[in-house]
Design a protein around this motif. Structure first.
Motif, PDB file in Angstrom:
ATOM      1  N   ALA A  21       0.930  -1.135  -0.049  1.00 42.43           N
ATOM      2  CA  ALA A  21       0.188  -0.169   0.202  1.00 42.43           C
ATOM      3  C   ALA A  21       0.652   1.495  -0.164  1.00 42.43           C
ATOM      4  N   ALA A  25       0.951   4.054  -2.841  1.00 42.53           N
ATOM      5  CA  ALA A  25       0.806   5.341  -2.590  1.00 42.53           C
ATOM      6  C   ALA A  25       1.679   6.619  -3.203  1.00 42.53           C
ATOM      7  N   PHE A  75      -4.515  11.696  -3.137  1.00 47.34           N
ATOM      8  CA  PHE A  75      -4.522  10.393  -3.290  1.00 47.34           C
ATOM      9  C   PHE A  75      -3.422   9.769  -2.405  1.00 47.34           C
ATOM     10  N   GLY A  76      -1.941  10.385  -3.097  1.00 42.64           N
ATOM     11  CA  GLY A  76      -0.762   9.225  -2.968  1.00 42.64           C
ATOM     12  C   GLY A  76      -0.733   9.638  -1.090  1.00 42.64           C
ATOM     13  N   GLY A  79      -3.342   7.932   0.998  1.00 44.58           N
ATOM     14  CA  GLY A  79      -2.960   6.304   0.969  1.00 44.58           C
ATOM     15  C   GLY A  79      -1.078   6.257   2.005  1.00 44.58           C
ATOM     16  N   ALA A  83      -1.402   3.351   4.625  1.00 50.00           N
ATOM     17  CA  ALA A  83      -0.722   2.198   4.934  1.00 50.00           C
ATOM     18  C   ALA A  83       0.219   2.030   6.178  1.00 50.00           C
ATOM     19  N   ALA A  89      -3.910   0.818   4.908  1.00 52.55           N
ATOM     20  CA  ALA A  89      -3.641  -0.188   4.510  1.00 52.55           C
ATOM     21  C   ALA A  89      -4.727  -0.978   3.169  1.00 52.55           C
ATOM     22  N   PHE A  92      -7.102   1.872   1.586  1.00 56.15           N
ATOM     23  CA  PHE A  92      -6.531   2.109   0.465  1.00 56.15           C
ATOM     24  C   PHE A  92      -6.779   1.390  -0.592  1.00 56.15           C
ATOM     25  N   LEU A  93      -5.964   0.363  -0.584  1.00 55.31           N
ATOM     26  CA  LEU A  93      -6.523  -0.693  -1.968  1.00 55.31           C
ATOM     27  C   LEU A  93      -6.892  -1.044  -2.386  1.00 55.31           C
ATOM     28  N   GLY A  96      -9.744   2.059  -2.726  1.00 55.68           N
ATOM     29  CA  GLY A  96      -9.129   2.774  -4.063  1.00 55.68           C
ATOM     30  C   GLY A  96      -9.367   1.332  -5.401  1.00 55.68           C
ATOM     31  N   MET A 136      -5.477  -2.397  -7.408  1.00 56.88           N
ATOM     32  CA  MET A 136      -6.066  -2.640  -6.176  1.00 56.88           C
ATOM     33  C   MET A 136      -6.455  -3.096  -5.889  1.00 56.88           C
TER      34      MET A 136
END
Length: 160
Positions: A21, A25, A75-76, A79, A83, A89, A92-93, A96, A136
Motif C-alpha cells: 500500500a 501510494a 490520493f498518494g 494512501g 498504509a 492499507a 486504501f488498496l 481505492g 489495487m
C-alpha cells in the motif's frame, strides 16, 4: 505474545499489505508531482486547471490537468497515511481499487467533449483506470495478513 511496557507487540517484519500500500501510494504521489514537470508532461503549455480542453499529456499518453495532478498527489498522500496500519492499507488498496473501477465506468459513460469530463479522461487513461482498479482491488483483498480469517487486523489501543 510478549508485550512491551506500553502493551504493544514487539516490532517484527512489516506486513506485506502495508508495504505494498505504501509503494502504491508513493507511486500515485510521484505521478501527481510528475504531472507538473515539463518534458515528462508533453504540451505542458496547454495544461489547464480542469476540463477536457487540457492538451497536456503525462508521458505523452495520459491527458492531465492541474486538478488531475492534484488528485493523484492527494490520493498518494492519503494512501501513505493509511498504509501505516493494516486496516488502513487494506482499505486504501481495496477501496481505492473500487474507486478506480468506478472511474473506469465513468470514463465510458460520459461524452469526452462534455463538461462532465472535468478530470480529464482519455482512452489511455481509461484503460489505465481499469488496470489500476483491478490490481489495487486484488492486492487489497489478497494480501490480507490474516485479516478476515479470524485474526485481528490491528491491536486495538483499549485491549492488552
Amino acid at each position: 505474545m510478549a508485550r512491551d511496557v506500553r502493551g504493544r507487540a514487539p516490532a517484527g517484519p512489516r506486513p506485506r499489505i502495508k508495504a505494498v500500500a505504501a509503494a502504491v501510494a508513493a507511486v500515485f504521489a510521484l505521478i501527481g508531482v510528475l504531472g507538473f514537470v515539463p518534458g515528462i508532461t508533453t504540451h505542458y503549455d496547454e495544461l489547464t486547471f480542469a476540463g477536457h480542453h487540457s492538451g497536456a499529456k503525462l508521458l505523452g499518453l495520459f491527458q492531465v490537468s492541474v486538478l488531475h495532478n492534484a488528485l493523484h498527489l492527494l490520493f498518494g498522500l492519503v494512501g501513505l497515511a493509511m498504509a501505516r496500519r493494516v486496516v488502513g492499507a487494506r482499505l486504501f488498496l481495496a477501496g481505492g481499487g473500487a474507486l478506480y473501477l468506478a472511474l473506469w465506468l465513468y470514463g465510458f459513460a460520459i461524452d469526452r467533449e462534455a463538461t462532465a469530463n472535468f478530470i480529464p479522461v482519455n482512452d489511455a487513461g481509461n484503460w489505465l483506470h481499469l488496470a489500476l482498479g483491478f490490481g489495487m482491488l486484488c492486492l487489497g483483498l489478497l494480501l490480507s495478513n490474516d485479516v478476515g480469517t479470524g485474526g485481528r487486523p490491528d491491536t486495538p489501543i483499549d485491549r492488552p
